[in-house]
Design a protein around this motif. Structure first.
Motif, PDB file in Angstrom:
ATOM      1  N   UNK A 123     -43.854 -14.674  -7.303  1.00  0.00           N
ATOM      2  CA  UNK A 123     -43.910 -15.643  -8.408  1.00  0.00           C
ATOM      3  C   UNK A 123     -42.645 -16.487  -8.497  1.00  0.00           C
ATOM      4  N   UNK A 124     -42.144 -16.906  -7.346  1.00  0.00           N
ATOM      5  CA  UNK A 124     -40.999 -17.813  -7.303  1.00  0.00           C
ATOM      6  C   UNK A 124     -39.638 -17.165  -7.309  1.00  0.00           C
ATOM      7  N   UNK A 125     -39.554 -15.869  -7.573  1.00  0.00           N
ATOM      8  CA  UNK A 125     -38.270 -15.174  -7.599  1.00  0.00           C
ATOM      9  C   UNK A 125     -38.035 -14.433  -6.289  1.00  0.00           C
ATOM     10  N   UNK A 126     -36.774 -14.175  -5.987  1.00  0.00           N
ATOM     11  CA  UNK A 126     -36.398 -13.497  -4.748  1.00  0.00           C
ATOM     12  C   UNK A 126     -35.958 -12.066  -5.043  1.00  0.00           C
ATOM     13  N   UNK A 127     -36.257 -11.152  -4.115  1.00  0.00           N
ATOM     14  CA  UNK A 127     -35.926  -9.736  -4.280  1.00  0.00           C
ATOM     15  C   UNK A 127     -35.368  -9.177  -2.972  1.00  0.00           C
ATOM     16  N   UNK A 129     -33.106  -2.496  -6.521  1.00  0.00           N
ATOM     17  CA  UNK A 129     -33.650  -3.787  -6.141  1.00  0.00           C
ATOM     18  C   UNK A 129     -32.843  -4.861  -6.851  1.00  0.00           C
ATOM     19  N   UNK A 130     -32.411  -5.852  -6.096  1.00  0.00           N
ATOM     20  CA  UNK A 130     -31.690  -6.985  -6.651  1.00  0.00           C
ATOM     21  C   UNK A 130     -32.666  -8.148  -6.747  1.00  0.00           C
ATOM     22  N   UNK A 131     -32.731  -8.761  -7.916  1.00  0.00           N
ATOM     23  CA  UNK A 131     -33.645  -9.868  -8.150  1.00  0.00           C
ATOM     24  C   UNK A 131     -32.848 -11.117  -8.507  1.00  0.00           C
ATOM     25  N   UNK A 132     -33.327 -12.274  -8.042  1.00  0.00           N
ATOM     26  CA  UNK A 132     -32.744 -13.543  -8.465  1.00  0.00           C
ATOM     27  C   UNK A 132     -33.850 -14.389  -9.071  1.00  0.00           C
ATOM     28  N   UNK A 133     -33.662 -14.773 -10.327  1.00  0.00           N
ATOM     29  CA  UNK A 133     -34.624 -15.597 -11.052  1.00  0.00           C
ATOM     30  C   UNK A 133     -34.215 -17.059 -10.879  1.00  0.00           C
ATOM     31  N   UNK A 134     -35.063 -17.858 -10.227  1.00  0.00           N
ATOM     32  CA  UNK A 134     -34.729 -19.254  -9.961  1.00  0.00           C
ATOM     33  C   UNK A 134     -34.808 -20.132 -11.208  1.00  0.00           C
ATOM     34  N   UNK A 135     -35.466 -19.683 -12.263  1.00  0.00           N
ATOM     35  CA  UNK A 135     -35.523 -20.462 -13.497  1.00  0.00           C
ATOM     36  C   UNK A 135     -34.205 -20.343 -14.272  1.00  0.00           C
ATOM     37  N   UNK A 176     -30.257 -16.395   2.871  1.00  0.00           N
ATOM     38  CA  UNK A 176     -30.901 -17.484   2.156  1.00  0.00           C
ATOM     39  C   UNK A 176     -32.198 -16.982   1.541  1.00  0.00           C
ATOM     40  N   UNK A 177     -32.566 -17.566   0.410  1.00  0.00           N
ATOM     41  CA  UNK A 177     -33.822 -17.209  -0.244  1.00  0.00           C
ATOM     42  C   UNK A 177     -34.489 -18.490  -0.736  1.00  0.00           C
ATOM     43  N   UNK A 178     -35.789 -18.570  -0.527  1.00  0.00           N
ATOM     44  CA  UNK A 178     -36.580 -19.696  -1.006  1.00  0.00           C
ATOM     45  C   UNK A 178     -37.323 -19.258  -2.251  1.00  0.00           C
ATOM     46  N   UNK A 179     -37.271 -20.084  -3.281  1.00  0.00           N
ATOM     47  CA  UNK A 179     -37.957 -19.767  -4.524  1.00  0.00           C
ATOM     48  C   UNK A 179     -38.346 -21.035  -5.242  1.00  0.00           C
ATOM     49  N   UNK A 180     -38.918 -20.873  -6.426  1.00  0.00           N
ATOM     50  CA  UNK A 180     -39.311 -22.050  -7.185  1.00  0.00           C
ATOM     51  C   UNK A 180     -39.313 -21.752  -8.671  1.00  0.00           C
ATOM     52  N   UNK A 181     -39.307 -22.826  -9.433  1.00  0.00           N
ATOM     53  CA  UNK A 181     -39.500 -22.747 -10.875  1.00  0.00           C
ATOM     54  C   UNK A 181     -40.705 -23.602 -11.214  1.00  0.00           C
ATOM     55  N   UNK A 182     -41.454 -23.184 -12.196  1.00  0.00           N
ATOM     56  CA  UNK A 182     -42.600 -23.948 -12.660  1.00  0.00           C
ATOM     57  C   UNK A 182     -42.210 -24.526 -14.015  1.00  0.00           C
TER      58      UNK A 182
END
Length: 121
Positions: free
Chosen positions: A85-89, A100-106, A25-31
């Protein structure tokens, strides 16, 4: 369970489908549009990588994400996740290759970030 460390509020979140102890699980956010609030989300990465799910705290609901990881042979390394900054790595591994795997929540998309130097063996 999600806990707000500032207020002490807790919220129990039921999974949308069967839970596996190896899920990540990953917690993130969008602005949204530079407004003062942030939309917090939880990404569920099932152990089998078959169906990604996102829980949005403001709507209190799960939904299935059509996006899949960049490579079915991809494995995240370890149980750890990093956030910036809201993204998960995650540190990820594709045979003979760490990156590195990144997930952009926006955009709700994965991206692989190649490491500049790798030494195998």
């Amino acid at each position: 369970m999600v806990v707000n460390p500032c207020t002490g509020q807790t919220r129990w979140i039921e999974p949308i489908s069967n839970y596996n102890m190896y899920d990540r699980f990953a917690l993130g956010y969008t602005n949204n549009n530079n407004k003062l609030y942030k939309s917090y989300k939880i990404l569920r990465l099932p152990y089998e990588w078959n169906q990604l799910e996102i829980f949005e705290l403001k709507s209190n609901s799960w939904r299935v994400v059509a996006n899949t990881p960049p490579n079915k042979d991809l494995h995240t390394y370890g149980r750890g996740m990093y956030s910036l900054k809201g993204n998960a790595y995650w540190i990820s591994y594709v045979p003979f290759h760490f990156d590195i795997l990144s997930f952009d929540f926006l955009t709700e998309r994965f991206r692989r970030l190649c490491l500049p130097f790798q030494r195998l063996g």
